[in-house]
Design an enzyme around this catalytic site. Structure first.
Site, PDB file in Angstrom:
ATOM      1  N   LYS A  47      -5.896   4.463   6.125  1.00 25.46           N
ATOM      2  CA  LYS A  47      -5.327   3.754   4.977  1.00 25.46           C
ATOM      3  C   LYS A  47      -5.987   2.375   4.863  1.00 25.46           C
ATOM      4  CE  LYS A  47      -2.097   0.926   4.255  1.00 25.46           C
ATOM      5  NZ  LYS A  47      -2.745   0.258   3.128  1.00 25.46           N
ATOM      6  N   GLY A  67      -5.290  -6.379  11.032  1.00 23.93           N
ATOM      7  CA  GLY A  67      -4.602  -7.015   9.907  1.00 23.93           C
ATOM      8  C   GLY A  67      -3.762  -8.158  10.442  1.00 23.93           C
ATOM      9  N   SER A  68      -2.712  -8.479   9.735  1.00 21.49           N
ATOM     10  CA  SER A  68      -1.948  -9.668  10.128  1.00 21.49           C
ATOM     11  C   SER A  68      -1.011  -9.375  11.303  1.00 21.49           C
ATOM     12  CB  SER A  68      -1.149 -10.185   8.933  1.00 21.49           C
ATOM     13  OG  SER A  68      -0.240  -9.198   8.523  1.00 21.49           O
ATOM     14  N   VAL A 108       2.555  -7.856  10.324  1.00 23.11           N
ATOM     15  CA  VAL A 108       2.573  -6.410  10.043  1.00 23.11           C
ATOM     16  C   VAL A 108       2.445  -5.627  11.349  1.00 23.11           C
ATOM     17  CG1 VAL A 108       1.320  -4.517   8.932  1.00 23.11           C
ATOM     18  CG2 VAL A 108       1.730  -6.626   7.663  1.00 23.11           C
ATOM     19  N   GLU A 161      -5.816  -5.585  16.305  1.00 26.53           N
ATOM     20  CA  GLU A 161      -6.487  -6.891  16.291  1.00 26.53           C
ATOM     21  C   GLU A 161      -5.905  -7.647  15.109  1.00 26.53           C
ATOM     22  OE1 GLU A 161      -8.132  -7.869  18.798  1.00 26.53           O
ATOM     23  OE2 GLU A 161      -8.168  -5.893  19.722  1.00 26.53           O
TER      24      GLU A 161
HETATM   25  N1  NAD Z   1      -8.429  -9.944  15.004  1.00 29.13           N
HETATM   26  C1  NAD Z   1      -9.275  -9.294  14.217  1.00 29.13           C
HETATM   27  O1  NAD Z   1     -10.227  -8.670  14.667  1.00 29.13           O
HETATM   28  C2  NAD Z   1      -9.080  -9.340  12.727  1.00 29.13           C
HETATM   29  C3  NAD Z   1     -10.129  -8.931  11.910  1.00 29.13           C
HETATM   30  C4  NAD Z   1      -9.933  -8.969  10.526  1.00 29.13           C
HETATM   31  C5  NAD Z   1      -8.736  -9.419   9.999  1.00 29.13           C
HETATM   32  N2  NAD Z   1      -7.758  -9.818  10.823  1.00 29.13           N
HETATM   33  C6  NAD Z   1      -6.489 -10.323  10.295  1.00 29.13           C
HETATM   34  O2  NAD Z   1      -6.122  -9.561   9.149  1.00 29.13           O
HETATM   35  C7  NAD Z   1      -5.392 -10.369   8.228  1.00 29.13           C
HETATM   36  C8  NAD Z   1      -6.015 -10.269   6.863  1.00 29.13           C
HETATM   37  O3  NAD Z   1      -6.097  -8.953   6.448  1.00 29.13           O
HETATM   38  P1  NAD Z   1      -5.047  -8.306   5.446  1.00 29.13           P
HETATM   39  O4  NAD Z   1      -4.622  -9.315   4.419  1.00 29.13           O
HETATM   40  O5  NAD Z   1      -5.638  -7.035   4.972  1.00 29.13           O
HETATM   41  O6  NAD Z   1      -3.830  -8.042   6.435  1.00 29.13           O
HETATM   42  P2  NAD Z   1      -2.424  -7.319   6.160  1.00 29.13           P
HETATM   43  O7  NAD Z   1      -1.659  -7.353   7.432  1.00 29.13           O
HETATM   44  O8  NAD Z   1      -1.792  -7.824   4.940  1.00 29.13           O
HETATM   45  O9  NAD Z   1      -2.843  -5.806   5.845  1.00 29.13           O
HETATM   46  C9  NAD Z   1      -3.532  -5.018   6.805  1.00 29.13           C
HETATM   47  C10 NAD Z   1      -3.303  -3.566   6.490  1.00 29.13           C
HETATM   48  O10 NAD Z   1      -1.934  -3.253   6.796  1.00 29.13           O
HETATM   49  C11 NAD Z   1      -1.367  -2.537   5.705  1.00 29.13           C
HETATM   50  N3  NAD Z   1       0.087  -2.716   5.740  1.00 29.13           N
HETATM   51  C12 NAD Z   1       0.803  -3.785   5.341  1.00 29.13           C
HETATM   52  N4  NAD Z   1       2.121  -3.585   5.580  1.00 29.13           N
HETATM   53  C13 NAD Z   1       2.224  -2.346   6.137  1.00 29.13           C
HETATM   54  C14 NAD Z   1       3.316  -1.553   6.613  1.00 29.13           C
HETATM   55  N5  NAD Z   1       4.565  -1.990   6.573  1.00 29.13           N
HETATM   56  N6  NAD Z   1       3.035  -0.325   7.121  1.00 29.13           N
HETATM   57  C15 NAD Z   1       1.762   0.130   7.194  1.00 29.13           C
HETATM   58  N7  NAD Z   1       0.680  -0.583   6.768  1.00 29.13           N
HETATM   59  C16 NAD Z   1       0.923  -1.800   6.245  1.00 29.13           C
HETATM   60  C17 NAD Z   1      -2.076  -3.139   4.498  1.00 29.13           C
HETATM   61  O11 NAD Z   1      -1.946  -2.332   3.378  1.00 29.13           O
HETATM   62  C18 NAD Z   1      -3.500  -3.213   5.024  1.00 29.13           C
HETATM   63  O12 NAD Z   1      -4.163  -1.967   4.928  1.00 29.13           O
HETATM   64  C19 NAD Z   1      -5.455 -11.787   8.807  1.00 29.13           C
HETATM   65  O13 NAD Z   1      -4.263 -12.062   9.465  1.00 29.13           O
HETATM   66  C20 NAD Z   1      -6.623 -11.711   9.780  1.00 29.13           C
HETATM   67  O14 NAD Z   1      -6.566 -12.671  10.802  1.00 29.13           O
HETATM   68  C21 NAD Z   1      -7.892  -9.775  12.173  1.00 29.13           C
END
Ligand code: NAD
Ligand code: A1AUG
Length: 543
Positions: free
Chosen positions: A212, A265-266, A269, A293
């Site tokens: 996803k 992602g964040s 989440v 991550e």
């Molecule tokens: N540490 C790392 O390697 C790394 C690398 C890239 C990005 N990030 C982090 O990612 C974030 C930015 O990316 P973003 O805006 O896409 O993050 P996000 O957490 O908003 O979304 C990440 C993914 O999670 C999905 N998601 C959101 N809520 C969900 C739920 N309840 N159930 C299942 N899936 C869900 C989103 O649709 C998306 O595909 C920042 O916090 C950044 O630091 C970390």
């Protein structure tokens, strides 16, 4: 059929093309951008190799030109999540029994397709949909993604070759089985390479995957699926769906065959998903592998011996490349007062020169942030900083979303080292600086360590080896990727395995064998060559 022991070709990092005026790659990329801008793509989900269109179309627009329409993708619902899981489970037996070199070959071919015929297309998609300039698209969608695919194949081989000792008369073996069930890959908007790597790394190890992507990255995700298909990835091995996160999570995390989560992602989440998995633990056949991550509040600390120009360059590139939307972006800096004026002067000169605008104009260093929600969140931090007495807006501070989501590179100067923007992840082009007493270096290192819940990346600038040694020791747990005299961004696969601890994730190091180990479940096999025929110990026979 007799077979040899095959070896994966030794990987090396994909060279970064320059896109300088007059180069063929620049012309090709410009053409690809123009073409993509013109055609309105209609993007299906991919389930069991079939293109699935629901008619529930979601518009895609470039963040730097939000009135323009790049196309639509078809959003799915819970039934599509179920169908994707079924497709993954149906494809599992054939895929996991395919010889490892055949799996590797598919992903090595995908790497070569990205390095050659698909390079301009995937870079153009990343520029248009994620608002990256040509260089940022190249280091992500082309080079890092290619490196992930080539290096992972080599890491897989190293894992398979890691075998136990055998005493005389027995042969011990380790079989690296894929997980029992399917893997769920959830990917972020900001790196095309990460989006491709999360499903691909689990699939390489013999798993089948439901993927996803973030809605803001679907446009380039579709190119990834095109490449995988052309590389010969069998139907059902990676199934890509566009379903609202919680809707998808509700189906996946209640499924008995859920075997692993590969998330980037964040932090919020990820914590929510971990809790859900924990609550559902009795529903699963095995303990799911949970790899995530997540966010960062990445620091730069300069020692009084540091070169101000080197510090300024590290801060500008570390904080403002890709509009600060890297998890690794420098977002808090600790500068000693003896070099601060020189650092500030250099940053002022650099920021004056930096241009902001569409990535279609290759001279723009800074482009738009990803979407309206992000724009509003970042603007909110800037607005509060304008009012707060604990902080001063030193550079930038303007924003405008009339054409695209543009936010000027902004530098805040905090009087309070624990001011909000020194602690929270903003994920935008905002750097907060705290100026400290040069004689308080060690105390400031403690401050760096204790200010934020994250521990992803960080950097120290110094010419003094004792100061470097002290920072390396005191900040041991403050960053999973620690840089000496360099910006805290731009990890290269095979060179700086990437990931953080504390609130920043499980630190399973993308682009390393450590990560691939999470997608296998080893079986130990002991074979006795000539089994004993009596239960008696030898000494019993001597009486
Ligand atoms: N540490 C790392 O390697 C790394 C690398 C890239 C990005 N990030 C982090 O990612 C974030 C930015 O990316 P973003 O805006 O896409 O993050 P996000 O957490 O908003 O979304 C990440 C993914 O999670 C999905 N998601 C959101 N809520 C969900 C739920 N309840 N159930 C299942 N899936 C869900 C989103 O649709 C998306 O595909 C920042 O916090 C950044 O630091 C970390
Ligand atoms: N691996 C990238 C960051 C990925 C997160 O967004 C870097 O090192 O800059």
């Amino acid at each position: 059929m007799s077979k040899g022991n095959y070896y994966i070709p030794e990987p090396s990092n994909e060279p970064v093309l320059t896109y300088a005026p007059g180069t063929p790659e620049r012309e090709e990329l410009k053409k690809a951008v123009k073409l993509a801008r013109k055609e309105e793509r209609d993007i299906p989900m991919y389930i069991g190799g079939k293109e699935v269109r629901t008619g529930n179309k979601i518009k895609m627009s470039p963040p730097y030109d939000h009135k323009h329409v790049l196309g639509h993708f078809h959003e799915g619902d819970a039934s599509h999540v179920e169908a994707a899981i079924k497709a993954a489970l149906d494809a599992k037996e054939a895929w996991e029994n395919l010889a490892w070199e055949q799996r590797a070959s598919i992903f090595l071919k995908a790497a070569d397709l990205l390095a050659g015929p698909y390079r301009a297309k995937i870079n153009a998609a990343t520029m248009l949909a994620q608002s990256k300039n040509a260089y940022q698209a190249e280091i992500d969608a082309a080079c890092e993604f290619i490196d992930f695919l080539r290096f992972n194949a080599a890491f897989m081989q190293e894992i398979y070759m890691d075998q136990p000792e055998s005493s005389p008369g027995i042969w011990n073996r380790l079989e690296y089985r894929p997980l029992e069930g399917f893997v769920f890959a959830i990917t972020p908007f900001n790196f095309t390479a990460i989006a491709g790597n999360l499903p691909a790394s689990a699939a390489l190890m013999g798993n089948t995957v439901v993927w996803k992507p973030n809605y803001s990255q679907v446009y380039s995700a579709q190119v990834i699926m095109e490449v995988f298909k052309e590389a010969g990835l069998p139907d059902g091995v990676i199934n890509m769906i566009y379903v609202d996160g919680p809707v998808a999570g509700d189906v996946v995390f209640n499924h008995p065959d859920f075997a692993g989560l590969h998330f980037t992602g964040s932090t919020a989440v990820f914590k929510h998903l971990w809790k859900t998995i924990g609550q559902n633990i009795d529903k699963y056949r095995s303990y799911p592998r949970v790899v995530g991550e997540t966010g960062g509040k990445d620091f730069v600390i300069a020692h009084k011996s540091a070169d101000p120009q080197e510090v300024a360059a590290g801060l500008i590139r570390g904080a403002f490349e890709f509009q600060g939307q890297k998890c690794s972006a420098a977002s808090r800096a600790y500068i000693p007062s003896n070099i601060w004026e020189a650092v500030k002067k250099q940053m002022a000169a650099d920021l004056k020169e930096i241009s902001m605008g569409s990535p279609e104009d290759f001279s723009n260093f800074v482009n738009a942030v990803i979407d309206k929600k992000s724009f509003d969140k970042i603007a909110g931090y800037i607005d509060r900083a304008k009012k707060d007495t604990d902080v001063e807006v030193l550079f930038g501070g303007n924003y405008d979303d009339s054409v695209g989501y543009f936010i000027e590179p902004t530098v805040l100067l905090a009087k309070d080292p624990k001011y909000t923007t020194m602690c929270e992840e903003i994920f935008g082009p905002v750097l907060t600086v705290y100026v400290y007493d040069p004689e308080q270096y060690e105390e400031t290192l403690t401050l760096v360590d204790q200010t934020s819940p994250y521990a992803l990346t960080g950097a120290v600038f110094s010419k003094d080896r004792y100061a470097i040694e002290l920072a390396t020791k005191k900040l041991r747990n403050a960053a999973g990727n620690f840089y000496i005299n360099d910006k805290p961004t731009g990890a290269v696969v095979g060179q700086q395995p990437f990931g953080g601890a504390r609130g920043s994730g499980t630190n399973d190091k993308a682009g390393a064998g450590i990560n691939l180990l999470r997608w296998v479940s080893a079986r130990t096999i002991k074979e006795t060559l000539v089994p004993p025929k009596s239960y008696r110990y030898p000494f019993l026979d001597q009486e």
